[in-house]
Write a protein that holds these residues in place. Structure first.
Motif, short mmCIF file in Angstrom:
data_model
loop_
_atom_site.label_atom_id
_atom_site.label_comp_id
_atom_site.label_asym_id
_atom_site.label_seq_id
_atom_site.Cartn_x
_atom_site.Cartn_y
_atom_site.Cartn_z
N HIS A 159 3.95 14.19 -11.46
CA HIS A 159 3.48 13.58 -10.23
C HIS A 159 3.61 12.06 -10.24
O HIS A 159 3.40 11.41 -9.24
N GLU A 160 3.96 11.49 -11.39
CA GLU A 160 4.11 10.04 -11.52
C GLU A 160 5.50 9.60 -11.06
O GLU A 160 6.48 10.30 -11.29
N GLU A 161 5.57 8.46 -10.40
CA GLU A 161 6.85 7.91 -9.97
C GLU A 161 7.01 6.53 -10.57
O GLU A 161 6.08 5.74 -10.59
#
Length: 98
Positions: free
Chosen positions: A55-57
């Motif tokens: 979910h991290e960008e």
């Protein structure tokens, strides 16, 4: 511990009395050395290996190659021309890899 050099000095007898009183007070205050920390809050700040980071960008800005840089053929790091040691078969190598 700060020392006040201007304060009047105590005699050996006074110092021994003070130290005994300090030791007794420390013994009574057993919890003074403990740190109050919320375990849940501390656990949230840790990042475990293998954690799901899908979910991290990440946002990365790629710069074009500069005139005074080269990419080492061994370690594949972008280095400054001042770190160029030699060129083998047309491939540049840095001073760390030679």
């Amino acid at each position: 511990m700060a020392t006040d050099y201007d304060a009047p000095r105590k005699t050996d007898e006074e110092m021994s009395e003070d130290s005994l009183e300090e030791l007794k007070s420390r013994r009574n205050d057993k919890n003074s050395g403990k740190v109050d920390e919320d375990e849940v809050e501390a656990a949230e700040s840790f990042e475990l290996p293998g954690a799901d980071l899908s979910h991290e960008e990440l946002t990365v800005r790629v710069l074009p190659r500069q005139a005074d840089e080269f990419t080492c053929a061994s370690c594949f790091l972008v280095k400054s021309r001042s770190q160029l040691a030699e060129t083998k078969n047309g491939q540049p190598y840095c001073v760390d890899c030679v």
